[in-house]
Design a protein around this motif. Structure first.
Motif, short mmCIF file in Angstrom:
data_model
loop_
_atom_site.label_atom_id
_atom_site.label_comp_id
_atom_site.label_asym_id
_atom_site.label_seq_id
_atom_site.Cartn_x
_atom_site.Cartn_y
_atom_site.Cartn_z
N GLU A 1 -10.07 6.33 2.37
CA GLU A 1 -9.99 5.94 3.78
C GLU A 1 -11.21 6.38 4.59
O GLU A 1 -11.59 5.72 5.56
N CYS B 1 -1.43 7.90 -1.16
CA CYS B 1 -2.02 8.12 -2.47
C CYS B 1 -3.24 9.05 -2.37
O CYS B 1 -4.13 8.81 -1.54
N ASP C 1 -2.26 -2.61 -3.79
CA ASP C 1 -3.55 -2.18 -3.25
C ASP C 1 -4.22 -1.14 -4.15
O ASP C 1 -5.40 -1.25 -4.47
N ASN C 2 -3.45 -0.12 -4.55
CA ASN C 2 -4.01 0.96 -5.36
C ASN C 2 -3.67 0.82 -6.84
O ASN C 2 -3.88 1.74 -7.60
N TYR D 1 -4.83 10.24 -8.99
CA TYR D 1 -3.67 9.50 -8.51
C TYR D 1 -2.44 10.40 -8.42
O TYR D 1 -1.71 10.39 -7.41
N ILE E 1 0.83 -1.22 0.00
CA ILE E 1 0.00 0.00 0.00
C ILE E 1 0.86 1.27 0.00
O ILE E 1 1.74 1.42 0.86
N SER F 1 -8.99 0.79 -6.52
CA SER F 1 -9.43 0.37 -5.18
C SER F 1 -10.04 -1.03 -5.20
O SER F 1 -10.86 -1.38 -4.36
N HIS G 1 -7.36 -6.02 -6.96
CA HIS G 1 -6.65 -4.78 -6.63
C HIS G 1 -5.48 -4.52 -7.58
O HIS G 1 -4.92 -3.42 -7.57
N GLU H 1 -1.31 0.38 7.72
CA GLU H 1 -1.11 0.37 6.28
C GLU H 1 0.17 1.04 5.81
O GLU H 1 0.58 0.84 4.66
N ARG I 1 -7.36 7.52 -2.54
CA ARG I 1 -7.74 6.48 -1.58
C ARG I 1 -9.01 6.96 -0.87
O ARG I 1 -9.25 8.16 -0.76
#
Length: 580
Positions: A119, A114, A171-172, A276, A110, A262, A257, A133, A117
């Motif tokens: 969150e 970024c 992850d991203n 991004y 991760i 996401s 992913h 993370e 994201r």
């Protein structure tokens, strides 16, 4: 609620379910008890090389409530599962090892800074933010070290033939994350940081009570659950990381992913791609705005763009970074084919030399003589979390199995004899049989049929030489027998927990011939090579990797069901030998 989750762990690893099913258990010595439940109903000795596996010790919480440290608890037994074939006495002295491999899954490297994201939707989707993370790379390197130190299957002593990582490697789906992932597995030094070189710019110093702010006394929801203050942690998380790289050749499988924004939204949405690499990060919208974005994630990119446009809370300005650009599936494959990323091999880590042009993310590979792996790409280019298989891939799997089978069943259940030697097959995918149900057409190939997990299960049951389907995605430990119309047609589905959410496991799979008409698959879980407890403020590589595990256990969104039961941990899975 966090304390309740911790108490829910009690007894999940007990052997009561095994006893109720009449499933055999063997371990070391006398009957004992751990904070996790009953363990070790001893009928046989532990294998000689159990060190470094969960046969020896398991991360176990200290105490029963609040924020809890971890310690080395008693190891888990090996459970003999005979749902598909009878376990015959004396097989221990007749066994021949055929293959030994390690499955890594859902490591989720991760980039926690970024701008794209989400969150803030954590109250509605706990995986949107994890307090640990920033430490995924340190945790992964510690897991690489564990694989290297174990080196061989504990039951057979056979050196690992391969390592297979079954998706959600990033992850991203960023180029930066992909570079860290490849360096961790191949060896080298990298800096797990994007944006500003001299500071962290993410939600964990946002001052919001929604997130764990480790360097602040803000009474966030995590500190209310007992999380500590650890001054200096965020800076330490961004310092250079050195990995020895795997000693074993490794193969890569796509996860959602690695394919979708996401893990949910299709690639190539211009405004999202721009976020991004931009300098604006939405951190703390209003609860209503967060809920709107969360709901939109289930509808598609248009709904998400509309929900983001409606956010009135000012974003945070961060340092823009082109290395955060999202990669395409072809770029993901090309990075693996780059000679700079060969590491212990093979070149491309399974992807064919022309795959970066064709975009084909599935392939077959030899694990060991007579044992072949089939790597599937179960992601759906249309987006969303769950997956499926395109018709071309589904038919390719069928042809591969036919070509490697001396005897198989046609769609009407009739036996087809080909007179050739049987190859033993293990299949690998990210998605499970129950999560491969996203049949939305591929936007680039809208007329191609999509096939779900139930169709794949039916296909695999036609081939007696299919031993197992190994997968991830759910972040759960779960082993499921799939009996067929005849005893010869069953296979095992082996689902392994992630290495981002507790219990942070990887799994060894050993294939053995018992020379009595049966085969056994030994499955043994391993944990990262980091201490179960380290001093808070120990910013050494092992100290950070230890904290990574501890924080994941205490995460207020932890789901205790991910641990699975004893029958999902260390097992011997029996099935008829197709060669008998």
């Amino acid at each position: 609620m966090a304390n309740l989750n911790r108490r829910d762990f009690l007894g999940l690893a007990g052997i009561g379910a095994a006893g109720a099913l009449g499933i055999g258990v063997f371990g070391a010595g006398a009957l004992g008890r751990s904070p996790w439940g009953t363990w070790h109903a001893g009928a046989a000795e532990l294998p000689a090389s159990f060190a470094g596996t969960t046969l020896e010790a398991v991360a176990t919480p200290v105490g029963s409530s609040g924020y809890r440290r971890l310690t080395a608890g008693p190891g888990w037994p090996t459970v003999v599962r005979g749902e598909l074939a009878e376990a015959k006495s004396g097989r221990e002295d007749r066994r021949t090892a055929l293959a030994s491999l390690v499955q890594l899954t859902d490591v989720h490297v991760i980039d926690a800074q970024c701008p794209l994201r989400f969150e803030y939707i954590a109250p509605f989707n706990g995986s949107a933010f994890r307090p640990h993370e920033t430490l995924t790379t340190q945790g992964l390197v510690s897991l690489v070290q564990r694989v290297n130190s174990v080196g061989a299957g504990p039951h057979t002593g056979r050196a690992f033939d391969a390592v297979v990582t079954t998706g959600d490697n990033t992850d991203n789906k960023e180029h930066a994350e992909l570079g860290w992932f490849l360096t961790a597995l191949n060896g080298g030094t990298f800096v797990p940081n994007t944006g500003a070189a001299d500071r962290y710019e993410g939600v964990q110093n946002s001052g919001s009570e929604l997130f764990w702010n480790p360097e602040s006394s803000i009474p966030d929801v995590y500190k209310q659950a007992g999380f500590p203050e650890i001054p200096g942690l965020l800076g330490a998380a961004l310092t250079p990381v050195t990995s020895p790289g795997l000693d074993t050749r490794w193969f890569c499988v796509f996860g959602n992913h690695d394919d979708s924004v996401s893990g949910t939204l299709p690639s190539g949405i211009g405004p999202l791609d721009a976020m991004y690499t931009g300098d604006l990060k939405i951190e703390v919208p209003t609860p209503e705005e967060s809920l709107s974005v969360s709901m939109a994630m289930k509808s598609g990119p248009g709904a998400v763009l509309n929900a983001l446009a409606a956010v009135t809370t000012p974003p945070r300005r961060v340092t823009a970074d082109p290395s955060r650009a999202p990669f395409t599936p072809r770029q993901f494959i090309a990075a693996h084919l780059d000679p700079a990323n060969t590491g212990p091999g093979p070149v491309g880590h399974g992807f064919a030399p022309d795959a970066a042009e064709s975009g084909i993310g599935y392939y077959a590979f030899e694990i060991a003589p007579g044992v072949v792996g089939i790597s599937m790409d179960s992601t759906n280019p249309a987006g969303f979390v769950d997956g499926s298989l395109g018709d071309a891939q589904f038919r390719w799997i069928e042809r591969t199995l036919v070509d490697g089978s001396s005897r198989y069943f046609d769609v009407d259940g009739r036996v087809v004899e080909q007179g050739r030697q049987d190859t033993l097959f293990l299949l690998f995918s990210h998605h499970t049989s129950t999560s491969m149900d996203n049949l939305i057409p591929d936007p680039a190939n809208p007329f191609e049929a999509r096939h779900g997990g139930n169709e794949l299960v039916a296909l695999l049951k036609r081939f007696p030489n299919v031993l197992a389907w190994v997968n991830g995605h759910t972040h759960d430990n779960r082993i499921t027998p799939h009996p067929g119309p005849t005893p010869a047609q069953g296979f095992w589905e082996i689902n392994t927990a992630s290495h981002v959410d507790f219990p942070q496991h990887a799994r060894i799979v050993e294939v053995v011939d018992n020379a009595d008409g049966t085969l056994s698959l030994f499955t043994t879980l391993i944990e990262a090579d980091s201490p179960y407890e380290a001093r808070h403020g120990d910013f050494s590589p092992m100290g950070l990797a230890s904290l990574y595990r501890e924080l994941s256990f205490n995460d207020i969104h932890t789901d205790p069901a991910r641990l699975g039961g004893t029958t999902d941990h260390n097992t011997e899975l029996l099935l008829p030998s197709p060669r008998s």
